[in-house]
Design an enzyme around this catalytic site. Structure first.
Site, short mmCIF file in Angstrom:
data_model
loop_
_atom_site.label_atom_id
_atom_site.label_comp_id
_atom_site.label_asym_id
_atom_site.label_seq_id
_atom_site.Cartn_x
_atom_site.Cartn_y
_atom_site.Cartn_z
N THR A 13 0.93 -1.05 -0.13
CA THR A 13 0.22 0.02 0.09
C THR A 13 0.88 1.25 0.15
O THR A 13 0.82 2.26 -0.79
CB THR A 13 -1.00 -0.10 1.28
OG1 THR A 13 -1.77 -1.29 1.21
CG2 THR A 13 -1.89 1.20 1.28
N VAL A 14 1.57 1.44 0.96
CA VAL A 14 2.47 2.73 1.23
C VAL A 14 3.63 2.80 0.05
O VAL A 14 3.65 3.71 -0.77
CB VAL A 14 3.13 2.73 2.43
CG1 VAL A 14 3.87 4.04 2.79
CG2 VAL A 14 1.94 2.64 3.44
N GLU A 129 7.88 10.43 9.78
CA GLU A 129 6.85 11.10 9.95
C GLU A 129 5.69 10.12 9.60
O GLU A 129 4.68 10.25 10.10
CB GLU A 129 7.15 12.28 8.82
CG GLU A 129 5.68 13.06 8.90
CD GLU A 129 5.36 13.98 10.04
OE1 GLU A 129 6.12 14.82 10.46
OE2 GLU A 129 4.35 13.59 10.89
N VAL A 132 3.47 7.76 12.22
CA VAL A 132 2.23 8.36 13.32
C VAL A 132 1.06 9.03 12.28
O VAL A 132 1.57 9.89 11.68
CB VAL A 132 3.00 9.28 14.37
CG1 VAL A 132 1.86 9.47 15.08
CG2 VAL A 132 4.20 8.51 15.05
N ILE A 136 -0.95 13.02 8.50
CA ILE A 136 -0.84 14.26 9.06
C ILE A 136 0.43 14.61 9.78
O ILE A 136 1.10 13.61 10.23
CB ILE A 136 -1.82 13.86 10.42
CG1 ILE A 136 -3.29 13.64 9.78
CG2 ILE A 136 -2.14 15.30 11.39
CD1 ILE A 136 -4.16 13.41 10.91
N ASP A 201 -1.51 -0.43 17.92
CA ASP A 201 -0.96 0.32 16.75
C ASP A 201 -1.08 1.49 17.24
O ASP A 201 -0.12 2.47 17.12
CB ASP A 201 -1.78 -0.06 15.46
CG ASP A 201 -1.17 0.95 14.42
OD1 ASP A 201 -0.15 0.89 13.88
OD2 ASP A 201 -1.98 2.04 14.24
N LYS A 205 1.94 4.51 18.38
CA LYS A 205 2.04 5.97 17.80
C LYS A 205 2.01 6.79 19.00
O LYS A 205 2.71 7.84 19.09
CB LYS A 205 0.93 6.09 16.91
CG LYS A 205 0.78 5.41 15.72
CD LYS A 205 -0.44 5.56 15.08
CE LYS A 205 -0.53 4.68 13.56
NZ LYS A 205 -1.98 4.33 13.20
N GLY A 302 -3.70 5.01 4.49
CA GLY A 302 -3.99 4.82 3.06
C GLY A 302 -3.06 4.96 2.35
O GLY A 302 -1.82 5.72 2.85
#
Ligand code: NAP
Ligand code: HSE
Length: 428
Positions: A13-14, A129, A132, A136, A201, A205, A302
């Site tokens: 996904t990422v 970055e 977390v 955002i 999870d 974070k 996402g």
């Protein structure tokens, strides 16, 4: 200027989001960094897997660890997740003097201090970055934009999968399982979604944010975590009737007597700004002495949203911007103890399923009274068609330990048919 050369491990996904966004916005990214960013090598588990982007012009390496040793790789980008081989890749990359970017919160929460010290010793960039709340920019915000603030509290919705499930259970009356499946299909969930739904999870974070915001050593063991699997559709409806919404809330609060860090499903007022943060969106409220109250909202999970954060870290390197991951050297972070259990107080929501017979409520009220817990409201719905009827009680503020003890006694009453659902009411 020469291009900044990336070796990317993980094309899920990422990883896919990073490659697509890099390609789509390539001219703008180059202009903003003053140099190009070029992917030179990639690795994943299966070379032949169908992917919705083209990797034929990229060098493929079967072993992701090889990226850390390639002379033409300036930055190792770890987007595989999990412990092994992610940890070895990040560690070897740093040891070899390469900059390393990762989105792996489990890795940072478990080994962030050691890895950051290694990056300090090697004087290389180590940034996370995307680890977390996806897109955002909360790490940059706390570390850079709020650097002059003494932060007293962070509170927020830090897991997109849980927020998606709770939203879909309420808006579309979806079952927990169906909503989870949809979150997985959309790429929000962890490889093992248990990490999402049991609060782990979000705890990862929160531990990272707390270390950054309070200047304390990252300590995952100091975070208490509870998930959302005990929440039923009835709880969601009862909460709304009472003027609340259920959210998986993460709270890090600095008290004179210690640093409270907890993740748990909570009732929050319908009018609270966090109540309207839905689906995969996350939000963080920060209280700083100079800024006052600040709230960040955005997609917490996402592909493209998370890629946005990964690429921001990469662009910092390309443009020559460096920051210490935790703002100060790891050796300057303070040890911080959690507050003693008796300091933890809250009002509570208690939902029971009981036999529909006289005297039940009196039995429950007696146990609450014996634990010095005062009832704020009581709700009982209809007569039972079958086994039991739900009874919902809200309490005034009380000690969390007293509530736990009372719940343990209540569950033993023969008229109580299921383990109770006990949730904090968070009015702040
Ligand atoms: P994913 O979709 O499951 O993708 C994982 C990728 O890593 C896949 O390409 C997989 O290869 C590869 N991989 C896994 N194990 C490997 C191994 N042993 N050796 C080589 N390659 C391996 O995961 P993701 O959702 O992109 O998440 C990646 C990381 O980002 C995780 O740390 C996650 O916590 C974090 N993250 C995710 C999100 C999100 O919204 N998904 C947001 C923020 C952070 P194949 O493709 O060949 O199977
Ligand atoms: N599984 C995570 C979530 C991905 O649902 O929030 C983003 O960190």
């Amino acid at each position: 200027m020469t291009a900044l050369r990336l070796g990317i491990a993980g094309l899920g996904t990422v990883g896919a989001g990073v490659l697509r966004t890099l390609e789509q916005n390539s001219a703008m990214i180059t202009a903003r960094c003053g140099r190009a960013i070029q992917v030179v090598a990639v690795s994943a588990r299966d070379k032949n897997k169908a992917r919705n982007f083209d990797i034929k012009n990229l060098q493929w390496v079967d072993d992701p660890l090889a990226l850390a040793g390639m002379p033409n790789v300036d930055v190792v980008v770890e987007l595989m997740g999990g412990d092994s081989p992610a940890r070895q890749l990040v560690e070897t990359g740093l040891r070899n003097g390469k900059a390393v970017i990762t989105a792996n919160k489990a890795l940072i929460a478990g080994h962030g201090m050691m890895l950051t010290q290694l990056a300090e010793a090697k004087q290389v960039v180590f940034a996370f970055e995307a680890a977390v709340v996806g897109g955002i920019p909360v790490i940059k915000t706390i570390r850079e934009a709020l650097a002059a603030n003494k932060i007293s509290e962070i509170q927020g919705i830090l897991n997109g999968t849980c927020n998606y499930i709770l939203t879909q259970m309420r808006l579309r009356q979806m079952s927990f399982q169906a909503a989870l499946q949809e979150a997985q299909t959309r790429g929000y969930a962890e490889a093992d979604p248990l990490f999402d739904i049991n609060g782990t999870d979000a705890a990862h974070k929160l531990a990272i944010l707390a270390a950054l915001a309070f200047g304390t050593q990252l300590d995952l063991n100091a975070v208490s975590a509870e998930g959302i699997s005990g929440i039923t559709p009835d709880d969601i409806i009862f909460a709304e009737e009472l003027g609340f919404r259920i959210k998986l809330l993460s709270v890090a609060r600095h008290h004179e007597y210690g640093l409270e860090q907890r993740v748990s499903p909570c009732l929050i007022p319908l009018l609270s700004p966090l109540a309207s943060v839905e689906n995969e969106y996350n939000a963080i409220q920060i209280q700083g002495d100079a800024i006052g109250h600040l709230m960040l909202v955005g997609r917490g999970a996402g592909a493209e949203a998370t890629a946005s954060a990964v690429l921001a870290d990469i662009m910092d390197i390309a443009a020559g911007r460096h920051a210490l991951p935790f703002n100060v050297a790891v050796s300057a972070l303070q040890k911080c103890l959690p507050p003693a259990a008796e300091k933890s107080r809250s009002s509570f929501y208690l939902r029971l399923v009981v036999s529909d017979q006289p005297g039940v409520v009196a039995d429950i009220a007696t146990i609450l009274r014996d634990h010095k817990i005062s009832i704020e409201s009581l709700l009982q719905r209809g007569r039972a068609m079958a086994a039991g009827v739900p009874v919902v009680i809200t309490t005034h503020e009380t000690m969390a330990s007293a509530m736990q003890q009372a719940a343990a006694k209540i569950v033993k009453l023969p008229v109580v048919l299921e383990p109770p659902c006990v949730l904090r009411i968070e009015n702040n």
